[in-house]
Design a protein around this motif. Structure first.
Motif: not given
Length: 136
Positions: A30-37
């Motif tokens: 769900v939030k994979g792209e929004e999370l910091p690296e």
């Protein structure tokens, strides 16, 4: 009016391995792209570690179930081989077979006993693979 505990804090119960894996997978999907690296990589590593632990537990449980399932069979086989060993010794004592034949039969019985004791209880171990390549 609530009960007060004397200096003891309740620890939060750790959720099961399966639910931890599921939660991390949901978070990454769900939030994979929004999370910091850094966070995303840490969660992916945590997910891989949890999956490895789950596989290890599953493997151990299967091993235990197989051991329990074939316990009676191993017992009967061991008793049968012990009786065969006594029978060969009696035949040798009575002179019905010669020494060489008795030794050959005893060696075969010993190998079978070793197989029943070791190979059927420790599936996949390195020691068993060295002695019995066909059962590892």
């Amino acid at each position: 009016m609530e009960k007060q505990t004397k200096g003891k804090k309740k620890k939060k119960a750790k959720s099961s391995l399966k639910s931890q894996i599921r939660g991390i997978e949901r978070l990454l999907s769900v939030k994979g792209e929004e999370l910091p690296e850094k966070t995303r990589l840490a969660k992916q590593e945590e997910l891989e570690e949890l999956k490895r632990v789950q596989q290890e537990r599953h493997r151990r449980e299967n091993k235990r179930l197989i051991k329990v399932k074939y316990r009676r069979f191993r017992w009967y086989e061991r008793k049968k081989l012990m009786r065969m060993q006594l029978h060969v010794e009696k035949l040798l004592e009575n002179g019905e077979i010669d020494q060489e034949t008795a030794m050959t039969r005893k060696e075969q019985i010993y190998k079978d006993l070793l197989y029943v004791k070791v190979c059927t209880t420790v599936f996949g171990s390195k020691q068993v693979a060295d002695f019995f390549p066909h059962c590892a």
